[in-house]
Motif scaffolding. Structure first.
Motif, PDB file in Angstrom:
ATOM      1  N   SER A 151       0.544  -0.918  -0.206  1.00 57.12           N
ATOM      2  CA  SER A 151      -0.154   0.296  -0.206  1.00 57.12           C
ATOM      3  C   SER A 151       1.079   1.005   0.055  1.00 57.12           C
ATOM      4  N   ARG A 152       2.495   1.355   0.309  1.00 58.05           N
ATOM      5  CA  ARG A 152       2.794   2.659   0.819  1.00 58.05           C
ATOM      6  C   ARG A 152       2.006   4.069   1.134  1.00 58.05           C
ATOM      7  N   PRO A 153       1.430   3.738   1.901  1.00 59.49           N
ATOM      8  CA  PRO A 153       0.060   5.111   2.178  1.00 59.49           C
ATOM      9  C   PRO A 153       1.534   6.383   2.435  1.00 59.49           C
TER      10      PRO A 153
ATOM     11  N   GLN B 289       0.176   6.451  -8.342  1.00 63.55           N
ATOM     12  CA  GLN B 289       0.387   5.751  -7.069  1.00 63.55           C
ATOM     13  C   GLN B 289      -0.686   4.913  -7.082  1.00 63.55           C
ATOM     14  N   LEU B 290      -1.684   5.195  -6.466  1.00 56.31           N
ATOM     15  CA  LEU B 290      -2.258   4.307  -5.706  1.00 56.31           C
ATOM     16  C   LEU B 290      -3.194   3.576  -6.340  1.00 56.31           C
ATOM     17  N   THR B 291      -3.405   3.847  -7.033  1.00 55.67           N
ATOM     18  CA  THR B 291      -4.203   2.875  -8.761  1.00 55.67           C
ATOM     19  C   THR B 291      -3.073   1.620  -8.731  1.00 55.67           C
ATOM     20  N   LEU B 292      -1.810   2.016  -8.931  1.00 59.44           N
ATOM     21  CA  LEU B 292      -0.934   1.414  -9.138  1.00 59.44           C
ATOM     22  C   LEU B 292      -0.711  -0.236  -8.393  1.00 59.44           C
ATOM     23  N   ALA B 293      -0.754   0.579  -6.841  1.00 61.05           N
ATOM     24  CA  ALA B 293      -0.695  -0.091  -5.511  1.00 61.05           C
ATOM     25  C   ALA B 293      -1.689  -1.440  -5.449  1.00 61.05           C
ATOM     26  N   ARG B 294      -2.662   0.070  -6.151  1.00 55.79           N
ATOM     27  CA  ARG B 294      -3.896  -1.104  -5.965  1.00 55.79           C
ATOM     28  C   ARG B 294      -4.320  -2.635  -6.559  1.00 55.79           C
ATOM     29  N   LEU B 295      -3.710  -2.425  -7.919  1.00 54.43           N
ATOM     30  CA  LEU B 295      -3.519  -3.236  -8.727  1.00 54.43           C
ATOM     31  C   LEU B 295      -2.336  -4.326  -7.742  1.00 54.43           C
ATOM     32  N   ASP B 296      -1.742  -3.895  -7.861  1.00 51.57           N
ATOM     33  CA  ASP B 296      -0.262  -5.474  -7.376  1.00 51.57           C
ATOM     34  C   ASP B 296      -1.155  -6.207  -6.295  1.00 51.57           C
TER      35      ASP B 296
END
Lengths: 335, 690
Positions: free
Chosen positions: B180-182, B191-198
């Motif tokens: 999540s790397r808040p 970056q949020l979207t990328l993290a969610r996809l991960d």
């Protein structure tokens, strides 16, 4: 033309061989151009051969076979005759005309059929001989009803009937210049007719002359030929040369078998018949040569004077012997 | 003047310098030179133009014009007062007006120059404006293109938008911090979207692993189940066998041949493939459409079992022994003969099992066919035996008819069964010195082609045209072959019966065929004998038949003698084994007042064709077993006609007729070769020509 079909119908290979084994060739006629030969057999079939192909240097076995075979009549084809454009074939009581142009293109479609109104009886009399008279454009037909019928070629109408023979007619010959017709018959007589009046001018009974007579063979006259004042005739009696003005035999040829066809050729006399040989005779009465042929009995002899100079002989065989030189057989055409 | 002089000088220059460019330069230099010299001499008017004011010039022009007008008016006045042309006043004034004219000319020149300069300036500025305008348009176009590109980029749709992701709140609570790397993602939506996809990927991986594990477990479970069931089934077998054993007496008692059929089926497994095909097809055909056909297997089953069990070993042995033998032959040629004998025996070895087919006919006679398989030659052979229904009395001429050696010759055209149909065999024979298979036929049976086809063996034919029936399938040939076999047997039995009466000089004519002949036929059959092929070909009257290739060694040959009075008609007959499908061929020779044959006498030839060619009229009811006898009867009839009409033709010399005319004929001769009327017309009873 519905009767026209190929000869090999519903026959196994053995049956075809048997029918070839018992085939007789009765009649021949060259096409007006001289490059084709039509021959009729005892099964009512007519085959057309290409002489130019058979005589060409690269001729093969196949070129000695007919280019066209068709059934022309129910009975045997005893007589064939070519006019300028058509082939006339004689069957039992009928004459059919076939176009040479179409025959050469391998189409055997009947152009015209003429019923010869012969005597009505249990069987239809055959037609044994046909001759053309160019002078008055008419066709003389002789056969089983003992009479000679004269047909006008222009209209196809029978103009007159020459009556006089007491048995069937074997052969006819025309003397164009004198306007006379000669006929030979089974009754042993040679009759000379005036073709204009239709009357019998002379009647010569050959078998009554001692030098010709051969009672063991019968009295019938099987062949006739004329050349200016001369006549050849033979059959039961020996083949003999007659002087027509004096009506007396000048030479009798010592040939054993009965002769069925004879012709004048240059200074020779050619004749064929029983015995299976082509006889060369001299006018003086000698037999110069007897050339053996394939059929054991010969019925017909035809000379082609035009393009392909050949002599062809047919008889009791499916082979037709071809002579390019009178002194030996070159090859045979076969059905 | 100067320019004219220059023009005149120009060709000289060209000639001197020897080149056009040189000449041009020369001329240019010349002009410049003249202008410079002119400039130095004359004041520079253009330079003066800079310093002048147009308004001033305009004023000056006006003044000059006014002064000129005034001078003109004075001259006018003077002239009207009577002053002479050359008077001082007028001259004075004229000089002054000339000066004014000069002034006007100069002003005019100046005005022109100014105009030209103005035009040049306008043109220059216009060009500058054009260039600037073009630049502007380029820039506008570039702007538009960039705007379009931007639009395209804005419209781009990424696939990730279709994936249903966990909501942002759930994501922050559930996902581990390394995904999540808040600290980054809270601010940056990308970056949020990328993290969610991960995170989504991680979750899916986990669930698939789970599924795989469960599938493995279920598979193991099913395997175990199968194992258990197998064990159960195998435990069932001994029980069933014991039940079978117990039921045997009952089967025998009830005469139900289950066991027999089963045994045959078991034995059949040891049959070589071609015989097996034949067995199956013959059985199938027998059950479906021919109840009188029975098939059984004979031979040593144990030997066949031994043969079929280790097939590879035995082959190896063979090839080994072949090798050895080859070496042996090289070493010792003395024992060659003995070894070749062994090898021949080995090559011609039959399979220990054979097949027997019995064909029963309606009258009770049976055709036994024994089929053998030659293993090393890969061909089938057949042997035959006939059991007639009743004891056939011995007709001498019928001896060959039921000879098992020749009975089945030419079942299909030209199938003589003397040579092996397998082309490979010839090379095998060469190796062991077998000249022809025909030497072994009496021992091994005939390798007919139809036998191979029944067994599903197909070999290419020597002559391409004889390869007619396309399919190699046994089933396609079974029915036709069985019909031919039965037809052959029946035809031979019928001939056998007919020959007995022929040998007693009787021609049997059945009631159906009575109409073909007149009631009174006087010629009689005197003799009926069989002759050999050698005797036949030596007869002079059959030479044309031999030449035409219509007499074969496989045919049967007979001689019939017909008699009436002193006349004797000899008929040599070729009977094809395929009779009655193939017509018997007659050749005639008449002994009466000398000898005549079909070659020399057209009428005898016509008699031959009456019997040989027109078989359709003579064959009687199908399948035509009466063809031969009807031909003989027609020959008798034709001989009657021949003799009666012949004696009439020849009368007069011979004295009293030997054969009085009894037959009714319409005409005795017809056509150029004067044939006799040989055709009989039934209801009316007269003879006519064909």
């Amino acid at each position: 033309g519905s009767r026209v079909r190929l000869c090999v119908v519903k026959m196994g290979p053995v049956e075809v061989q048997f029918s070839l084994l018992h085939m007789s060739v009765y009649s021949q006629s060259f096409s007006p151009c001289g490059r084709f030969l039509a021959a009729g057999n005892n099964y009512g079939e007519i085959s057309v051969f290409s002489l130019s192909a058979a005589l060409s240097p690269d001729a093969s076995e196949a070129s000695q076979k007919p280019i066209l075979t068709f059934t022309a009549h129910d009975g045997p084809v005893f007589s064939l005759l070519s006019t300028d454009s058509h082939l006339l074939s004689a069957g039992n009581g009928e004459i059919s005309a076939w176009s040479w142009v179409e025959l050469i293109k391998r189409v055997g479609v009947e152009h015209l059929k003429i019923d010869v109104s012969l005597r009505t009886s249990l069987e239809i009399p055959e037609i044994n001989t046909m001759v053309l008279s160019l002078k008055d454009n008419s066709l003389f037909v002789g056969g089983g009803d003992n009479n000679i019928h004269m047909m006008d070629l222009e209209t196809g109408v029978f103009k007159s009937t020459l009556q006089g023979h007491s048995d069937y007619i074997h052969c006819l010959a025309v003397r164009e210049r004198e306007g006379e017709l000669l006929s030979g018959a089974e009754d042993g007589a040679v009759r000379i007719w005036d073709s204009r009046t239709g009357r019998s001018v002379h009647c010569v009974e050959i078998y009554k002359y001692e030098e010709c007579s051969r009672p063991q063979f019968g009295k019938w006259i099987g062949c006739l030929a004329t050349d200016s004042d001369w006549m050849l005739c033979g059959g039961g009696p020996s083949l003999s040369l007659w002087h027509l003005r004096s009506l007396s035999p000048t030479s009798v040829f010592p040939i054993l078998g009965c002769q069925r066809q004879a012709a004048f050729y240059q200074d020779l006399i050619l004749s064929v018949g029983e015995g299976g040989s082509l006889n060369h005779c001299l006018l003086s009465g000698e037999v110069k040569a007897q050339i053996p042929c394939t059929p054991p009995c010969l019925n017909t002899l035809a000379l082609n004077g035009t393009e392909q100079r050949v002599l062809t002989l047919g008889g009791s065989s499916d082979q037709i012997d071809v002579f390019t030189n009178l002194s030996y057989r070159a090859f045979s055409l076969s059905f | 003047m100067a320019s004219e002089a220059l023009k005149k000088r120009k060709p000289k220059v060209i000639r001197n310098e020897g080149g056009t460019p040189e000449g041009k330069r020369g001329r240019g230099e010349g002009e410049q030179v003249t202008r410079r010299s002119f400039d130095s001499r004359v004041y520079n008017e253009e330079g003066e133009l800079e310093g002048r004011d147009p308004k001033q010039d305009y004023q000056q022009y006006k003044d000059t014009c006014a002064a000129l007008a005034k001078l003109m008016a004075e001259i006018q006045e003077l002239k009207s007062n009577g002053a002479k042309d050359g008077s001082v006043e007028i001259e004075e004034r004229r000089r002054q007006s000339c000066v004014h004219f000069m002034m006007l000319k100069k002003l005019n020149r100046l005005a022109h120059m100014r105009l030209k300069r103005g035009r040049d300036q306008t043109h220059e500025t216009k060009q500058k404006v054009d260039v600037l305008h073009l630049q502007l348009q380029n820039l506008l176009y570039e702007v538009m293109h960039l705007q379009k590109e931007i639009g395209k980029c804005l419209e781009f749709k990424s696939q990730h938008e279709e994936i249903e992701l966990v909501s942002t709140e759930d994501f922050f609570t559930e996902a581990p911090a390394e995904i999540s790397r808040p600290h980054i993602t809270k601010e940056d939506p990308h970056q949020l979207t990328l993290a969610r996809l991960d995170w989504e990927l991680e979750q899916r991986k986990r669930s698939l692993a789970q599924q795989y594990k469960t599938s493995l477990a279920s598979k193991e479970k099913i395997e175990k189940g199968i194992e258990v069931k197998k064990e159960y089934l195998s435990s069932l077998l001994p029980g069933l066998q014991s039940i079978m054993q117990a039921s045997l007496p009952l089967q025998e008692y009830l005469s139900m041949p289950f066991e027999h059929v089963q045994k045959q089926a078991e034995v059949a497994h040891h049959l070589p493939p071609p015989l097996y095909v034949l067995l199956v097809q013959a059985n199938a055909y027998g059950q479906a459409s021919d109840k009188n056909l029975s098939v059984f297997i004979s031979g040593d089953v144990d030997e066949a079992k031994a043969l079929s069990k280790p097939p590879e070993d035995s082959q190896d042995d063979e090839s080994d022994s072949d090798l050895e033998e080859e070496q042996n032959t090289k070493r010792r040629r003395a024992t060659l003969g003995g070894q070749l004998d062994d090898k021949r025996k080995e090559m011609l070895k039959r399979h220990p099992l054979s097949l027997c087919i019995d064909l029963k006919c309606k009258d009770g006679s049976v055709l036994h066919l024994f089929f053998y398989f030659l293993m090393n030659l890969n061909i089938l052979t057949v042997k035959t035996k006939v059991s007639p229904s009743s004891q056939l009395c011995g007709a001498v001429s019928a001896g060959e008819l039921l000879n098992p050696e020749t009975l089945l010759n030419c079942l299909y055209a030209s199938d003589h069964g003397r040579e092996t149909p397998n082309p490979a065999n010839r090379y095998q024979f060469d190796k062991v010195g077998i000249a022809t298979f025909a030497d072994y036929i009496s021992d091994l049976g005939h390798p007919y082609r139809w036998v191979q086809r029944l067994g599903g063996l197909q070999f290419p034919c020597d002559s391409p045209e004889s390869a007619v029936t396309g399919s190699a399938l046994s089933a396609n040939h079974m029915e036709s072959t069985m019909k031919l076999l039965r037809g052959r047997l029946q035809a031979r039995l019928a001939l056998h019966k007919q020959f007995i009466s022929l040998e007693h000089s009787m021609i049997p004519v059945s009631a159906e065929c009575q109409d073909l002949f007149p009631a009174k036929v006087l010629s009689r059959l005197a003799r009926w004998t069989t002759i050999t092929f050698q005797e036949f070909v030596e007869l002079p009257m059959v030479q044309h038949v031999v030449k035409a290739g219509l007499a074969h060694e496989t045919d049967l040959f007979f001689m019939a003698v017909l008699e009436r009075g002193t006349a004797r008609l000899q008929a040599a007959i070729v009977l094809n084994p395929r009779y009655p499908d193939a017509t018997p061929l007659y050749s005639l020779s008449l002994l009466w007042k000398g000898e005549r044959s079909g070659r020399t006498d057209d009428n005898l030839r016509a008699m031959e064709s009456e019997v040989n060619v027109f078989r359709m009229e003579l064959q009687g009811p199908r399948p035509g077993h009466q063809l031969l006898t009807n031909q003989l009867q027609r020959l008798c009839m034709c001989l009657d006609v021949y003799l009666e009409t012949e004696s009439q033709v020849c009368d007069g010399v011979e004295g009293p007729r030997e054969f009085p005319r009894e037959k009714m004929c319409l005409r005795t001769a017809r056509g150029p070769n004067r044939l006799k009327p040989f055709k009989y017309n039934h209801p009316q009873g007269f003879f006519s020509h064909r």
